[in-house]
Scaffold this active site. Structure first.
Site, mmCIF file in Angstrom:
data_model
loop_
_atom_site.group_PDB
_atom_site.id
_atom_site.type_symbol
_atom_site.label_atom_id
_atom_site.label_comp_id
_atom_site.label_asym_id
_atom_site.label_seq_id
_atom_site.Cartn_x
_atom_site.Cartn_y
_atom_site.Cartn_z
ATOM 1 N N CYS A 2 10.338 34.840 -3.478
ATOM 2 C CA CYS A 2 11.137 34.654 -4.694
ATOM 3 C C CYS A 2 12.606 34.825 -4.330
ATOM 4 O O CYS A 2 12.950 35.211 -3.231
ATOM 5 C CB CYS A 2 10.749 35.696 -5.730
ATOM 6 N N ARG A 27 13.463 28.979 -2.630
ATOM 7 C CA ARG A 27 12.624 30.130 -2.238
ATOM 8 C C ARG A 27 11.417 30.275 -3.149
ATOM 9 O O ARG A 27 10.488 31.017 -2.876
ATOM 10 C CB ARG A 27 13.451 31.418 -2.285
ATOM 11 N N TRP A 74 8.061 32.515 -7.037
ATOM 12 C CA TRP A 74 6.924 31.824 -6.425
ATOM 13 C C TRP A 74 5.749 32.753 -6.693
ATOM 14 O O TRP A 74 5.687 33.867 -6.152
ATOM 15 C CB TRP A 74 7.144 31.650 -4.920
ATOM 16 N N ASN A 100 11.030 40.759 -5.547
ATOM 17 C CA ASN A 100 10.464 39.851 -4.553
ATOM 18 C C ASN A 100 9.581 40.693 -3.645
ATOM 19 O O ASN A 100 10.002 41.730 -3.151
ATOM 20 C CB ASN A 100 11.593 39.193 -3.733
ATOM 21 N N GLY A 101 8.333 40.282 -3.449
ATOM 22 C CA GLY A 101 7.442 41.046 -2.566
ATOM 23 C C GLY A 101 6.105 41.263 -3.268
ATOM 24 O O GLY A 101 5.772 40.574 -4.228
ATOM 25 N N GLU A 473 2.853 18.265 13.951
ATOM 26 C CA GLU A 473 4.056 18.448 13.114
ATOM 27 C C GLU A 473 4.291 17.237 12.225
ATOM 28 O O GLU A 473 4.626 17.378 11.039
ATOM 29 C CB GLU A 473 5.267 18.726 14.000
ATOM 30 N N LYS A 477 4.431 17.444 8.105
ATOM 31 C CA LYS A 477 5.564 16.911 7.321
ATOM 32 C C LYS A 477 5.043 16.023 6.190
ATOM 33 O O LYS A 477 5.446 16.150 5.033
ATOM 34 C CB LYS A 477 6.507 16.127 8.224
ATOM 35 N N GLU A 480 3.051 18.059 3.444
ATOM 36 C CA GLU A 480 3.720 19.047 2.589
ATOM 37 C C GLU A 480 4.731 18.423 1.627
ATOM 38 O O GLU A 480 5.066 19.046 0.624
ATOM 39 C CB GLU A 480 4.355 20.161 3.408
ATOM 40 N N HIS A 496 -14.834 12.723 20.094
ATOM 41 C CA HIS A 496 -15.807 13.802 19.827
ATOM 42 C C HIS A 496 -16.015 14.017 18.336
ATOM 43 O O HIS A 496 -16.355 15.117 17.899
ATOM 44 C CB HIS A 496 -15.330 15.085 20.513
ATOM 45 N N LYS A 595 10.203 28.156 0.785
ATOM 46 C CA LYS A 595 10.858 27.955 2.076
ATOM 47 C C LYS A 595 10.416 28.985 3.105
ATOM 48 O O LYS A 595 10.297 28.671 4.290
ATOM 49 C CB LYS A 595 12.383 28.029 1.912
HETATM 50 C C1 AGP Z 1 7.415 23.802 7.618
HETATM 51 O O1 AGP Z 1 7.874 22.529 7.181
HETATM 52 C C2 AGP Z 1 7.003 24.699 6.497
HETATM 53 N N1 AGP Z 1 8.036 24.869 5.564
HETATM 54 C C3 AGP Z 1 6.349 25.982 6.963
HETATM 55 O O2 AGP Z 1 5.220 25.624 7.724
HETATM 56 C C4 AGP Z 1 7.215 26.939 7.813
HETATM 57 O O3 AGP Z 1 7.429 26.374 9.096
HETATM 58 C C5 AGP Z 1 6.442 28.250 7.996
HETATM 59 O O4 AGP Z 1 6.245 28.828 6.722
HETATM 60 C C6 AGP Z 1 7.144 29.252 8.917
HETATM 61 O O5 AGP Z 1 8.378 29.615 8.347
HETATM 62 P P1 AGP Z 1 9.432 30.381 9.295
HETATM 63 O O6 AGP Z 1 9.768 29.439 10.423
HETATM 64 O O7 AGP Z 1 10.604 30.683 8.412
HETATM 65 O O8 AGP Z 1 8.754 31.626 9.813
#
Ligand code: AGP
Length: 600
Positions: A2, A27, A74, A100-101, A473, A477, A480, A496, A595
């Site tokens: 958050c 966030r 969040w 937050n937490g 990766e 992308k 997400e 396989h 994020k």
């Molecule tokens: C990547 O596009 C995502 N937003 C997510 O997988 C991110 O890489 C992951 O949460 C790790 O975050 P960090 O690098 O801040 O630790």
């Protein structure tokens, strides 16, 4: 994760809080709220939805009040709703809290508080903090210091008190919280983005700190309730870097920033004239016989590439683990194991917990981070800062490619310590930003692919060797930000099982640039074609033979095979972006995501 903001000063707090929440929206963005200190009590505005919904809710409120706190959420406990949105008050409206937490013992506390006659109105753990404070019947600072012992888990929270018109309070254990120092005004924020436009002078609260914040400044008290002086730091970034700069989305801006971000990532760490590197704290490391990389998501993919760099260039054994798995696995750790955390935010809970395992076992801890002063950076004895600049888009792009550069630098540094040459690799690194400029010119071609395939519901991404993590990766992308199912797979593994998925409706993206196993990759691509799959190839410039077996080929500049992943990921980032735009998705703030995942 958050976002928390706070303001106390001479100006109306509301616009400052809203502006800060917009900057922190990445966030978490499923609900939000603010509370203002007014002459007749604590005035709360909160709503599910985005910050713009909160702004609409507050429109027309005459709110000249110069003290307030705000929150963008969040959801961890309780669905996004008005009643679960922060701020939360106690029954008497004495305290307002934003948090937050996670308060891990929230069920026990809830039961206790209800047993003592409190009426809990939300499903959240946060509301319990307000009730605990209210029943202390002590001055606010003492009340805060005393309830900390009741809270298990971790938290960053801010508090207003109805009877105190000139103070806000904050407490931190875990997620970041910083105090911004202005002229006759003071700010509180989860991270620098929210206050960068107002001040660059910040104090980072330490774990267990409690802060008493007034317009003229702040007093900080440590875990024992003793007043302490925390250093005032000056932020290195400016507000402009945190703006879109004319791009439609932060993600597109950050994709296009990669050539400069890569220059910045090695700038100041290497000597341009001759191969010499200076990496923060690594010279102190001795007798390392193994590296254990802990990371999540995109950063974990960077770790998989880093394994190639360190094993092939420095001949040191590397294990790469998802931090969320590693932390519960009771790994074999020795003082000769280097725990290496990779994290853009430096605040990912699982990665922090994994590194703490290393610290407890006496391992040296190092990190690759993008946020200076973040938790992971501060718990590291050695660190390579990626210097990518603020990354606002939830989908990581420039942070990923600069992580690869940081890992490459570490491998070169290690190789040099072994007395081995690094010249050709060094030259390839210095040439990379120019190749990144060139690969960005494939955008129009990639956009055409997005137009052709944006309605597909399944994609397969294939790669081998150092390009297998790039396939992973690229798939992440797409998943997400477009919500299309996509899977990255080692091309050699297709036969396989997953090859059964292939038919004439499925797009398969093959990362097929030159390397020592290129012929094997081509054979796998032939297998795809033999089953009528739609083959999209990322191929080396001028490689007509590989391009000829693809239905669509994107030609990318060729560099050293170990650095090729940095180039290869760019068209995959662009493909995900343009498909998501075609689908009308919220590219910078995809559903269900945040994020940085500062909760477990
Ligand atoms: C990547 O596009 C995502 N937003 C997510 O997988 C991110 O890489 C992951 O949460 C790790 O975050 P960090 O690098 O801040 O630790």
């Amino acid at each position: 994760m958050c976002g928390i903001v706070g303001y106390i000063g001479a100006r109306p707090a509301l616009p400052i809080l809203l502006e800060g929440l917009y900057k922190l929206e990445y966030r978490g963005y499923d609900s939000s709220g603010v509370v203002l200190h007014t002459e007749w009590g604590l005035q709360v505005f909160r709503t599910p939805g985005k910050i713009r919904d909160l702004e609409n809710l507050t429109r027309g409120a005459s709110a000249p009040y110069p003290l307030g706190i705000g929150h963008t959420r969040w959801a961890t406990h309780g669905k996004p709703s008005e009643s679960n949105a922060h701020p939360h008050l106690d029954c008497k409206g004495l305290y307002a809290v934003v948090h937050n937490g996670i308060i891990e013992n929230h069920m026990e506390l809830r039961k206790e508080l209800v047993g003592r006659g409190h009426t809990i109105t939300s499903e959240t753990d946060t509301e319990l903090i307000a009730h605990l404070l209210e029943e202390q019947e002590k001055p606010p600072l003492e009340a805060l210091l005393s309830i900390r012992g009741r809270l298990a888990g971790y938290y960053a929270f801010a508090v207003l008190r109805r009877d105190d018109p000139d103070t806000l309070w904050a407490a931190r254990l875990g997620p970041p919280l910083l105090i911004g120092l202005g002229e006759g005004e003071t700010y509180l924020a989860s991270d620098y983005m929210a206050i960068l436009a107002h001040t660059k002078k910040v104090i980072l609260l330490e774990d267990q700190d409690v802060a008493e914040v007034k317009a003229g400044g702040v007093r900080v008290f440590d875990r024992d309730g003793r007043e302490v002086q925390r250093p005032v730091q000056t932020l290195q970034w400016d507000a402009l870097q945190a703006e879109k700069g004319g791009f439609r989305h932060f993600m597109l801006k950050e994709i296009h920033e990669q050539p400069q971000a890569i220059r910045n990532s090695y700038d100041g760490k290497i000597c341009m004239e001759e191969p010499r590197m200076d990496l923060e704290g690594f010279d102190a490391l001795r007798n390392i016989d193994r590296v254990l990389i802990a990371a999540c998501g995109t950063s974990w993919h960077a770790g998989l590439v880093g394994k190639f760099y360190l094993e092939q260039l420095a001949r040191v054994p590397v294990e790469v683990q998802y931090a969320s798995e590693l932390r519960y696995r009771r790994p074999i750790l020795t003082p000769e194991t280097l725990m290496l955390g990779i994290s853009q935010s430096g605040e990912t809970a699982d990665t922090i917990a994994s590194l703490r395992l290393g610290l407890e076992a006496g391992c040296p801890v190092a990190s690759v981070c993008n946020v200076q002063g973040s938790q992971i950076h501060r718990m590291s004895t050695a660190a390579v800062l990626t210097q990518a600049g603020p990354e606002i888009g939830v989908a990581s792009t420039k942070a990923f490619t600069t992580q690869l550069i940081a890992l490459f630098l570490l491998a070169l540094w290690w190789r040099q310590k072994r007395g081995e040459g690094i010249r050709p690799l060094y030259d390839a690194l210095l040439a990379l930003p120019h190749l990144m400029d060139r690969v960005l010119r494939t955008e129009a071609q990639v956009q055409e692919l997005a137009r052709l395939f944006f309605r597909k519901r399944d994609f397969l991404y294939l790669g081998r060797g150092v390009n297998y993590p790039i396939a992973l990766e690229g798939a992440l992308k797409l998943k997400e930000i477009s919500y299309i199912h996509a899977e990255g797979y080692p091309a050699g593994e297709m036969k396989h099982g997953p090859i059964a998925l292939i038919d004439e409706t499925m797009p398969i993206v093959a990362v097929a640039t030159p390397g020592d196993i290129h012929a094997k990759m081509m054979a796998n691509m032939e297998e795809v074609k033999a089953r009528d799959g739609i083959l999209i190839g990322i191929v080396g410039e001028g490689d007509g033979q590989t391009a000829s077996i693809c239905d669509h080929a994107i030609e990318v500049p060729v560099t050293h095979p170990l650095l090729q992943p940095v180039v290869n990921i760019v068209p995959l980032q662009l493909l995900a972006y343009h498909i998501a735009v075609k689908l009308g998705c919220d590219v910078d703030q995809p559903r269900n995501l945040a994020k940085s995942v500062t909760v477990e």
